[in-house]
Design a protein around this motif. Sequence first.
Motif, PDB file in Angstrom:
ATOM      1  N   HIS A 279       0.447   5.113  14.070  1.00  0.00           N
ATOM      2  CA  HIS A 279       0.556   4.204  12.703  1.00  0.00           C
ATOM      3  C   HIS A 279       1.622   4.778  12.085  1.00  0.00           C
ATOM      4  O   HIS A 279       2.309   4.249  11.373  1.00  0.00           O
TER       5      HIS A 279
ATOM      6  N   GLY B 106      -8.638   1.737   5.690  1.00  0.00           N
ATOM      7  CA  GLY B 106      -9.176   2.826   4.673  1.00  0.00           C
ATOM      8  C   GLY B 106     -10.310   2.166   3.671  1.00  0.00           C
ATOM      9  O   GLY B 106     -11.220   2.712   3.593  1.00  0.00           O
TER      10      GLY B 106
ATOM     11  N   THR C 226      -6.926  -2.793   2.265  1.00  0.00           N
ATOM     12  CA  THR C 226      -6.024  -2.380   3.401  1.00  0.00           C
ATOM     13  C   THR C 226      -6.791  -2.578   4.588  1.00  0.00           C
ATOM     14  O   THR C 226      -7.842  -2.794   4.748  1.00  0.00           O
TER      15      THR C 226
ATOM     16  N   ASN D 199       1.019  -0.973  -0.135  1.00  0.00           N
ATOM     17  CA  ASN D 199      -0.072   0.128  -0.053  1.00  0.00           C
ATOM     18  C   ASN D 199       0.819   1.241  -0.020  1.00  0.00           C
ATOM     19  O   ASN D 199       0.699   2.177   0.500  1.00  0.00           O
TER      20      ASN D 199
HETATM   21  C1  MLT Z   1      -4.927   1.109   6.239  1.00  0.00           C
HETATM   22  O1  MLT Z   1      -5.944   0.978   5.479  1.00  0.00           O
HETATM   23  O2  MLT Z   1      -5.198   0.641   7.398  1.00  0.00           O
HETATM   24  C2  MLT Z   1      -3.779   1.650   5.797  1.00  0.00           C
HETATM   25  O3  MLT Z   1      -3.748   2.345   4.526  1.00  0.00           O
HETATM   26  C3  MLT Z   1      -2.597   0.958   6.487  1.00  0.00           C
HETATM   27  C4  MLT Z   1      -1.076   1.338   5.734  1.00  0.00           C
HETATM   28  O4  MLT Z   1      -0.437   2.111   5.738  1.00  0.00           O
HETATM   29  O5  MLT Z   1      -1.105   0.391   4.721  1.00  0.00           O
END
Ligand code: MLT
Length: 242
Positions: free
Chosen positions: A203, A101, A98, A79
Amino acid sequence: VYHTPELTPSDRTADCAIAIDVLRATSTIATALHVGAEAVQAFSDLDKLMQVSEDWPAEKRLRAGERGGSKVTGCDLGNSPLDCTPELMAGKRLFITTTNGTRALQCIQACPVVLTAALINRQAIVEYVLKQQPETLWLVGSGWEGSFSLEDTVCAGAIASALMTQANCTLEDLAGNDETISAIALYRQWQNNLLELLHHASHGQRLLRLDGQEDLKYCAQTDILDIVPIQKSPGVLVSLKA
Ligand code: MLT
């Protein structure tokens, strides 16, 4: 109104709903469309993604899968928005799943207008909203597995703050809308140090442990892409300008 997917009412819709996942799904979606992907089709479920994308011509599809910040085995990509190059994406459909999101997108997909926003395409989204003047607007921060996230809240604040300035409103007009007022305050405090804020976010920390410093740098930029990703059928996003 700004809220997380878990607090998004399932028995109502807004005229316009905007999914936000700065790190990194909505940054990736904006970038993929910017470099020429024909569409981005989002799934919360990996098996469903595999099943639907199987019916698409192999040379016209890419599969992106992320769980816990890492690439899912069997997908072409993880991603990272930095993987979205014109050479790879042009004319292709990006099938993406993902952790958070794509789930946020799923919970708003019944709204008449669904957009995705990140810091990198903030102003394009603001201009769209100012032009369309929806009566109700939801900003839905993806968060992390149901919890609050700094990066999505600051992006909601960046959008709300620009809408307020460009529509000549004041905080008084938002009285009673506690989440949005807090998001604006967060943005106003950090607007000149967004990369630092992303480094402080939980995150952001997770991605740094996974070597994601370049992703953080990219996603912390504001207004660099003139792209409005808009849902044309459930889960399928295209660029408004295409
Ligand atoms: C998600 O949907 O949780 C994020 O986009 C995670 C990520 O950083 O890939």
